[in-house]
Design a protein around this motif. Structure first.
Motif, PDB file in Angstrom:
ATOM      1  N   ASN A 172     -10.160   5.407  -3.621  1.00 25.99           N
ATOM      2  CA  ASN A 172      -8.752   5.510  -3.212  1.00 25.99           C
ATOM      3  C   ASN A 172      -8.338   6.931  -2.843  1.00 25.99           C
ATOM      4  OD1 ASN A 172      -8.814   6.545  -5.835  1.00 25.99           O
ATOM      5  ND2 ASN A 172      -6.715   5.935  -6.248  1.00 25.99           N
ATOM      6  N   HIS A 173      -9.217   7.668  -2.198  1.00 26.63           N
ATOM      7  CA  HIS A 173      -8.836   8.997  -1.742  1.00 26.63           C
ATOM      8  C   HIS A 173      -9.622   9.354  -0.478  1.00 26.63           C
ATOM      9  CE1 HIS A 173     -12.261   9.667  -4.483  1.00 26.63           C
ATOM     10  NE2 HIS A 173     -12.605  10.595  -3.622  1.00 26.63           N
ATOM     11  N   ALA A 174      -9.044  10.275   0.301  1.00 27.60           N
ATOM     12  CA  ALA A 174      -9.662  10.728   1.545  1.00 27.60           C
ATOM     13  C   ALA A 174      -9.460  12.227   1.664  1.00 27.60           C
ATOM     14  CB  ALA A 174      -9.049  10.008   2.739  1.00 27.60           C
ATOM     15  N   THR A 175     -10.463  12.917   2.200  1.00 29.35           N
ATOM     16  CA  THR A 175     -10.414  14.376   2.342  1.00 29.35           C
ATOM     17  C   THR A 175     -10.808  14.759   3.760  1.00 29.35           C
ATOM     18  OG1 THR A 175     -10.967  14.703   0.000  1.00 29.35           O
ATOM     19  CG2 THR A 175     -11.331  16.561   1.494  1.00 29.35           C
ATOM     20  N   TYR A 176     -10.080  15.720   4.318  1.00 25.73           N
ATOM     21  CA  TYR A 176     -10.394  16.254   5.641  1.00 25.73           C
ATOM     22  C   TYR A 176     -10.454  17.778   5.554  1.00 25.73           C
ATOM     23  CZ  TYR A 176      -9.321  11.621   7.491  1.00 25.73           C
ATOM     24  OH  TYR A 176      -9.325  10.285   7.748  1.00 25.73           O
ATOM     25  N   VAL A 189       0.859  -1.185   0.000  1.00 31.80           N
ATOM     26  CA  VAL A 189       0.000   0.000   0.000  1.00 31.80           C
ATOM     27  C   VAL A 189       0.893   1.232   0.000  1.00 31.80           C
ATOM     28  CG1 VAL A 189      -1.838   1.244   1.195  1.00 31.80           C
ATOM     29  CG2 VAL A 189      -1.758  -1.252   1.282  1.00 31.80           C
ATOM     30  N   ALA A 190       0.582   2.190  -0.837  1.00 30.17           N
ATOM     31  CA  ALA A 190       1.421   3.395  -0.953  1.00 30.17           C
ATOM     32  C   ALA A 190       0.557   4.637  -1.058  1.00 30.17           C
ATOM     33  CB  ALA A 190       2.329   3.296  -2.176  1.00 30.17           C
ATOM     34  N   LEU A 191       1.054   5.718  -0.460  1.00 32.40           N
ATOM     35  CA  LEU A 191       0.452   7.034  -0.675  1.00 32.40           C
ATOM     36  C   LEU A 191       0.974   7.570  -1.998  1.00 32.40           C
ATOM     37  CD1 LEU A 191       0.880   8.538   2.899  1.00 32.40           C
ATOM     38  CD2 LEU A 191      -1.218   7.670   1.881  1.00 32.40           C
ATOM     39  N   THR A 192       0.097   8.081  -2.829  1.00 34.00           N
ATOM     40  CA  THR A 192       0.501   8.498  -4.169  1.00 34.00           C
ATOM     41  C   THR A 192       0.318   9.988  -4.440  1.00 34.00           C
ATOM     42  OG1 THR A 192      -1.698   7.904  -5.013  1.00 34.00           O
ATOM     43  CG2 THR A 192       0.021   6.224  -5.131  1.00 34.00           C
ATOM     44  N   ASP A 193      -0.441  10.681  -3.597  1.00 35.21           N
ATOM     45  CA  ASP A 193      -0.633  12.109  -3.855  1.00 35.21           C
ATOM     46  C   ASP A 193      -1.130  12.782  -2.584  1.00 35.21           C
ATOM     47  OD1 ASP A 193      -0.657  14.483  -5.195  1.00 35.21           O
ATOM     48  OD2 ASP A 193      -2.470  14.109  -6.354  1.00 35.21           O
ATOM     49  N   PHE A 194      -0.746  14.061  -2.439  1.00 40.75           N
ATOM     50  CA  PHE A 194      -1.232  14.882  -1.332  1.00 40.75           C
ATOM     51  C   PHE A 194      -1.592  16.251  -1.891  1.00 40.75           C
ATOM     52  CE2 PHE A 194      -0.349  17.972   2.141  1.00 40.75           C
ATOM     53  CZ  PHE A 194      -1.392  17.590   2.968  1.00 40.75           C
ATOM     54  N   ARG A 195      -2.779  16.733  -1.533  1.00 42.67           N
ATOM     55  CA  ARG A 195      -3.275  17.984  -2.093  1.00 42.67           C
ATOM     56  C   ARG A 195      -3.799  18.893  -0.985  1.00 42.67           C
ATOM     57  NH1 ARG A 195      -5.124  17.598  -7.836  1.00 42.67           N
ATOM     58  NH2 ARG A 195      -4.189  15.697  -8.677  1.00 42.67           N
ATOM     59  N   ILE A 196      -3.653  20.188  -1.226  1.00 40.84           N
ATOM     60  CA  ILE A 196      -4.259  21.210  -0.374  1.00 40.84           C
ATOM     61  C   ILE A 196      -5.168  22.055  -1.257  1.00 40.84           C
ATOM     62  CG2 ILE A 196      -3.836  23.211   1.089  1.00 40.84           C
ATOM     63  CD1 ILE A 196      -1.188  22.015   1.879  1.00 40.84           C
ATOM     64  N   PHE A 197      -6.407  22.136  -0.859  1.00 36.74           N
ATOM     65  CA  PHE A 197      -7.422  22.811  -1.690  1.00 36.74           C
ATOM     66  C   PHE A 197      -7.406  22.240  -3.110  1.00 36.74           C
ATOM     67  CE2 PHE A 197      -6.601  26.104   1.591  1.00 36.74           C
ATOM     68  CZ  PHE A 197      -7.891  26.176   2.102  1.00 36.74           C
ATOM     69  N   HIS A 220      -2.678  26.485  10.055  1.00 38.04           N
ATOM     70  CA  HIS A 220      -4.122  26.470  10.311  1.00 38.04           C
ATOM     71  C   HIS A 220      -4.933  26.863   9.088  1.00 38.04           C
ATOM     72  CE1 HIS A 220      -3.328  30.764  10.522  1.00 38.04           C
ATOM     73  NE2 HIS A 220      -4.620  30.975  10.466  1.00 38.04           N
ATOM     74  N   SER A 221      -4.321  27.565   8.146  1.00 44.68           N
ATOM     75  CA  SER A 221      -5.063  28.030   6.962  1.00 44.68           C
ATOM     76  C   SER A 221      -5.230  26.944   5.911  1.00 44.68           C
ATOM     77  CB  SER A 221      -4.347  29.238   6.341  1.00 44.68           C
ATOM     78  OG  SER A 221      -3.028  28.892   5.944  1.00 44.68           O
ATOM     79  N   ASP A 222      -4.561  25.797   6.079  1.00 41.87           N
ATOM     80  CA  ASP A 222      -4.710  24.686   5.134  1.00 41.87           C
ATOM     81  C   ASP A 222      -5.966  23.912   5.513  1.00 41.87           C
ATOM     82  OD1 ASP A 222      -2.276  25.386   3.903  1.00 41.87           O
ATOM     83  OD2 ASP A 222      -1.143  24.260   5.395  1.00 41.87           O
ATOM     84  N   ASN A 223      -7.096  24.487   5.164  1.00 42.01           N
ATOM     85  CA  ASN A 223      -8.369  23.981   5.679  1.00 42.01           C
ATOM     86  C   ASN A 223      -8.867  22.719   4.996  1.00 42.01           C
ATOM     87  OD1 ASN A 223      -8.579  26.123   7.481  1.00 42.01           O
ATOM     88  ND2 ASN A 223      -9.532  27.440   5.966  1.00 42.01           N
ATOM     89  N   VAL A 224      -8.464  22.477   3.743  1.00 42.01           N
ATOM     90  CA  VAL A 224      -8.948  21.316   3.000  1.00 42.01           C
ATOM     91  C   VAL A 224      -7.741  20.541   2.499  1.00 42.01           C
ATOM     92  CG1 VAL A 224     -10.349  20.491   1.083  1.00 42.01           C
ATOM     93  CG2 VAL A 224     -11.021  22.567   2.297  1.00 42.01           C
ATOM     94  N   ILE A 225      -7.555  19.329   3.014  1.00 43.49           N
ATOM     95  CA  ILE A 225      -6.441  18.485   2.587  1.00 43.49           C
ATOM     96  C   ILE A 225      -6.987  17.153   2.095  1.00 43.49           C
ATOM     97  CG2 ILE A 225      -4.822  19.574   4.185  1.00 43.49           C
ATOM     98  CD1 ILE A 225      -5.099  17.075   5.953  1.00 43.49           C
ATOM     99  N   SER A 226      -6.285  16.506   1.182  1.00 43.98           N
ATOM    100  CA  SER A 226      -6.730  15.217   0.665  1.00 43.98           C
ATOM    101  C   SER A 226      -5.527  14.344   0.347  1.00 43.98           C
ATOM    102  CB  SER A 226      -7.603  15.399  -0.581  1.00 43.98           C
ATOM    103  OG  SER A 226      -6.931  16.136  -1.575  1.00 43.98           O
ATOM    104  N   PHE A 227      -5.707  13.055   0.551  1.00 45.71           N
ATOM    105  CA  PHE A 227      -4.699  12.045   0.251  1.00 45.71           C
ATOM    106  C   PHE A 227      -5.226  11.131  -0.848  1.00 45.71           C
ATOM    107  CE2 PHE A 227      -3.955  13.166   4.682  1.00 45.71           C
ATOM    108  CZ  PHE A 227      -2.575  13.278   4.756  1.00 45.71           C
ATOM    109  N   GLU A 228      -4.314  10.662  -1.692  1.00 48.38           N
ATOM    110  CA  GLU A 228      -4.615   9.577  -2.625  1.00 48.38           C
ATOM    111  C   GLU A 228      -3.679   8.428  -2.305  1.00 48.38           C
ATOM    112  OE1 GLU A 228      -4.698  10.493  -6.742  1.00 48.38           O
ATOM    113  OE2 GLU A 228      -6.181  12.098  -6.540  1.00 48.38           O
ATOM    114  N   PHE A 229      -4.187   7.213  -2.492  1.00 49.98           N
ATOM    115  CA  PHE A 229      -3.400   6.035  -2.147  1.00 49.98           C
ATOM    116  C   PHE A 229      -3.737   4.912  -3.112  1.00 49.98           C
ATOM    117  CE2 PHE A 229      -6.661   7.333   0.897  1.00 49.98           C
ATOM    118  CZ  PHE A 229      -7.684   6.438   0.613  1.00 49.98           C
TER     119      PHE A 229
END
Length: 988
Positions: free
Chosen positions: A769-773, A691-699, A729-738
């Motif tokens: 295959n993605h999650a958002t917080y 299992v690998a993380l493949t991407d990280f995004r902000i907004f 604290h201003s990075d209000n929307v983050i998401s991971f892809e895996f």
């Protein structure tokens, strides 16, 4: 072996392959290739090189960039002259990995590149730093990572290069005609480092062998007089085999080298319809763990060779079949760690699971009389000889399992050795070995293998003991030798002893009679009860003791009733349980209570339409549906599904088209032939996937490695390599892809994730295959993700990364301390300022009070003077007022006295004149008297006005004695009138 014997052996193998090819064509394990094309994200179609790295990612070198595949998407790297650390050339010819996990890439005309995984940067080496001609760039064809920091490079025209990663020095090995120990040619196409560290070099003139540390090279050049020499042709590819064997793909065929025997052997492939492999240019080879060899050719497709038997299969592109090879030009081959074979072609990549489930596929081949007569299969039955009878939409077929051939038996109503009808839907072999076949449109036949005759049973509804209808859907036998048939109108029963038929029909007056509707399924359970399904009317069983039918139907208000009234199959398992497949799911039916347990798509079934059910030796149930096969573990409730990707005939099956043979072989028919398999050979893939993380995004914007545009560094490494992420604290929307790096069926890989420190439970998100917080509070977290392969094997450790969310500056300790200090200083400063200000104000106030006191003293003096003056003036005014009032009063009294004095005689005149007017008077006298009266009256009015004018000064005392009160006056004239009357009366 003499050459003539070798030739004879090759001819024999070719004949064997031709024969076996026709046998396998209809029954062999299906080979289904899964394509990855431009529309899937590839940067270019020609897959020149393939490599799976130590992390599990698959890398593809194309003629326009490097591609990394994670099972769901491609990440592409291209050459960009404006970027310092991009590829030196877009045409990636080869890929190798060193011990650090970094990649070495060869290009066509652009030298070679080092890819640093952590930072996703490329460093290029275009030419020899010692070469004065800087415009001469290396054309690298292959790369191998050696020991002692050495990278070996195969080039076109520059021979063999050795690059030292520490000193960055390049050592060249080139052909010297005067030196027999130099490399065979400067045109080097391929490299292979074996387990002993020996470097094998494929050139345009043959094979070279180099022992690292030695200055000598051994060459293998074709010797026409030696049958065991390498043979002519360029060596385009090298791969290792079992033992000490090396496979050589040459421009004139396939060659193997046996290091123990120190000799070469040629391998000619003769797949059906193909020429000998000596006419085919071999571009790449891949030996499997079982010893079989995959061979890629330049324009003839792909071959699978069994070296021990010489048997082979060929695979080519079929424009009508999306599961065939995408192109016939094979450029690269690779076996990944999970057993998936990757085939790079000039038109995309192809993926093949070597550990695919062992499903056999029997189907129709157009133009072949040895295949099924039609792809639509309605029923199968394995007879006591092991042959499989099959009825299709267009004729009866017998699949001979011993030969893999199919006998087609077309219908001929005039020939008793042929069936009377083509479109049967049901098969059944009775206890005498005779095969029954029926059709829903009307035809019932029985085949006697002893005579080869097809007996026909025409319907005779009005004759006792004969068949009432030949529209038969299902056939089943009981223990007493009777054959039961579900028909359009009810049940037909054939007694094999008497040879007579009996009919059972629905009785509207009897609620315990056979249910109304066409009978689509009919089975007997262990108690001898006959179970039937009437179309649209649920299921029922017949109690042999009482003769009554007991009915089970779907009731919308009862969740324990049957899930649907369209029952398609009924099955009793080894544990004596009744299973009912409907168009609305699977049911476990309790005959005693009528309660049903449901299994639907919610429980993991691939589809709710259940066409057929069978049980394997382990007690698991297999179902055919409208979307593949399903296996149910009845103890755990776990469902495993299989689709066309796993090799079954198709995702759609047919009603009633299922059967289990004597040896446990299962058969399920559908719209593209039928699938057969032994359930115990359908094993799950035990490989625990990466299992690998493949991407990280902000907004929703990808975060780059290193410093961002805003000056922050969020990722110091690639997300798949990073351990920590720091956010504000201003990075209000983050998401991971895996991704799960298991490529057998990546679309079936599953995921679960959670953010420790924020949530306690795992989020099971299926194939997403993605999650958002959003709006994470300040604090430290750990993001974890788990994944499973297509068979549900989970990697519970998965991948993880730490996440730190910094609070805003105004909530940080340093800022709070600073604020407190500043506030304390400000308060103290304000206090000191306030004290000073009060002192100043007090002094100013004292001065002003003094000045004001002086002003007030002066004003008081002036005021006293003014008061004295005003007092004197007031006294004078008071005296003047008294004088005026006295004068006024005297005037009023004078006027009043004068008025009274004048009014009294005037009233006398008026009175006397009035009396006189009442007497006898002449006309002149009356006229004169009236004139006197009028004049006197006018004079009296004037006198009264003067009197009224004099009244205000003495109003108080006059009004109290007046007969005419002010509150009762209506007008001055009325008051005057009353006074006149009073005076007049008093005078009288």
């Amino acid at each position: 072996m003499p050459r003539r014997h070798l030739f004879a052996y090759s001819v024999f193998i070719c004949i064997l392959a031709l024969w076996s090819g026709s046998v396998w064509a209809n029954s062999e394990l299906p080979i289904r290739f899964h394509r990855l094309m431009l529309e899937d994200g590839l940067s270019q179609s020609s897959i020149v090189s393939l490599h799976q790295d130590s992390r599990g990612f698959v890398w593809m070198g194309t003629q326009d960039g490097l591609n990394r595949y994670d099972g769901s998407k491609f990440l592409t790297y291209k050459s960009d002259p404006d970027l310092r650390h991009s590829l030196s050339d877009p045409n990636i010819t080869c890929i190798a990995e060193d011990e650090a996990g970094d990649l070495w890439l060869g290009t066509e005309g652009g030298g070679f590149n080092l890819y640093l995984r952590n930072h996703e940067l490329f460093f290029s080496y275009r030419n020899d730093p010692n070469d004065t001609d800087k415009h001469h760039y290396f054309d690298v064809r292959d790369v191998a990572v050696g020991r002692d920091n050495n990278i070996w490079l195969a080039t076109t025209g520059d021979g063999l290069l050795r690059f030292n990663t520490e000193t960055e020095e390049i050592l060249s090995f080139q052909h010297d005609p005067q030196d027999p120990f130099s490399i065979a040619s400067d045109d080097v196409h391929s490299l292979l480092l074996d387990d002993a560290g020996i470097l094998w070099i494929g050139t345009s003139r043959g094979l070279s062998r180099h022992q690292p540390g030695s200055k000598k090279i051994r060459n293998f050049i074709n010797d026409p007089s030696d049958p065991w020499s390498i043979g002519p042709g360029e060596v385009k590819s090298l791969s290792s085999g079992q033992g000490d064997r090396i496979w050589l793909g040459t421009s004139l065929g396939l060659v193997s080298y046996d290091a123990q025997e120190d000799r070469f052997s040629r391998h000619d492939l003769c797949p059906s319809g193909a020429t000998a492999l000596s006419d085919i240019s071999v571009t790449t080879t891949l030996e499997m763990p079982d010893g079989n060899l995959w061979v890629g050719s330049e324009h003839r497709g792909l071959f699978l060779l069994e070296p021990l038997t010489g048997r082979c299969r060929s695979f080519k592109n079929n424009s009508q079949d999306d599961s065939s090879l995408s192109d016939n030009e094979i450029m690269s081959l690779m076996l990944d760690r999970t057993g998936v074979i990757w085939i790079g072609t000039s038109n995309g990549a192809n993926r093949l699971d070597s550990k695919a489930k062992q499903f056999y596929h029997i189907f129709k081949q157009p133009g072949s009389p040895a295949s099924l007569s039609d792809d639509c299969v309605w029923a199968m039955w394995e007879d006591r000889n092991g042959d499989v009878w099959t009825v299709t939409e267009n004729g009866l077929n017998i699949y001979r399992t011993a030969t893999g051939m199919v006998d087609q038996i077309p219908a001929n109503p005039d020939d008793l050795r042929s069936p009377s009808y083509n479109s049967f839907v049901e098969l059944y072999e009775d206890r005498d070995g005779k095969m029954w076949m029926s059709a829903r449109d009307g035809a019932l036949n029985r085949f006697d293998p002893a005579t080869g005759i097809f007996e026909r049973f025409p319907p005779m509804p009005y004759r006792e003991g004969h068949l009432a209808t030949d529209k038969i859907f299902t056939i089943e036998g009981d223990d007493n030798g009777r054959v039961w048939m579900g028909s359009m109108d009810g049940v037909e029963v054939y007694d094999m002893v008497t040879g007579t038929f009996e009919s059972i029909r629905h009785d509207p007056a009897d609620p315990y009679s056979l249910p109304q509707g066409s009978i689509r399924a009919l089975v007997f359970d262990h108690k001898g009860r006959m179970w039937v399904s009437a179309w649209g009317n649920g299921v029922s069983y017949h109690d042999p003791t009482t003769g009554a039918f007991h009915h089970f139907r779907h009731r919308p208000d009862d969740p324990n009733s049957l899930s649907g009234n369209v029952a398609l199959c009924i099955y009793e398992d080894s544990r004596k349980r009744i299973w009912v497949g409907t168009s609305s799911g699977l049911n476990l039916l309790d005959p005693e209570t009528g309660d049903c347990g449901w299994y639907t798509e919610r429980d993991g079934l691939p589809n709710n339409t259940i066409y057929g059910a069978l049980e394997d030796k382990s007690g698991k149930l297999w179902f055919s549906t409208n979307y593949g096969l399903a296996q149910l573990d009845t103890d755990s409730g776990m469902v495993q599904s299989y689709t066309a990707r796993e090799g079954i005939q198709d995702n759609e099956f047919n009603m009633g088209s299922f059967h289990q043979g004597a040896r446990g072989m299962m058969y399920f028919g559908g719209i593209k032939g039928f699938t057969s398999f032994y359930p115990d050979s359908i094993r799950h893939n035990p490989y625990v996937p990466t299992v690998a993380l493949t991407d990280f995004r902000i907004f929703n914007k990808p975060v780059v490695i290193g410093r961002n545009d805003d000056g922050r560094t969020i990722l110091e490494k690639s997300i798949s390599e990073a351990d920590q992420i720091t956010l504000s604290h201003s990075d209000n929307v983050i998401s991971f892809e895996f991704s799960v790096l298991h490529f057998a069926s990546p679309e079936k890989n599953r995921f679960a994730y959670k953010l420790e420190g924020f949530e306690d439970e795992w989020n099971d998100v299926g194939t997403r295959n993605h999650a958002t917080y959003t709006n994470l509070p300040q604090g430290d977290y750990t993001f974890r993700v788990r994944g499973s392969n297509n068979d549900g094997v989970w990697n519970d450790h998965g991948a993880s990364i730490k996440l730190s969310v910094h609070p805003p500056f105004y909530l940080q300790a340093w800022f709070i301390a600073l604020v407190i200090t500043l506030m304390g200083s400000s308060i103290y400063g304000m206090h000191r300022y306030r004290v000073r200000l009060l002192d100043v104000k007090n002094k100013v106030l004292e001065r002003r009070v003094t000045e004001r006191t002086e002003d007030l003293t002066q004003a008081n003096d002036h005021l006293q003077q003014e008061i004295s003056v005003r007092q004197r003036v007031e006294d004078e005014l008071r005296d003047a007022k008294d004088s005026a009032e006295a004068a006024t009063e005297a005037k009023s009294e004078f006027l009043a006295n004068m008025s009274h004095e004048i009014r009294t005689p005037m009233n006398g005149v008026l009175g006397m004149t009035s009396i006189m007017l009442d007497t006898e008077l002449s006309t002149d006298q009356r006229e004169y008297s009236e004139m006197i009266f009028a004049s006197a009256r006018n004079l009296l009015v004037v006198i009264n006005d003067i009197l009224d004018f004099s009244k205000p000064a003495s109003w108080r005392w006059k009004t109290s004695n007046s007969t005419c009160a002010r509150s009762s006056m209506k007008s001055p004239m009325s008051c005057r009138s009353r006074l006149a009357k009073k005076n007049c009366t008093s005078v009288a």
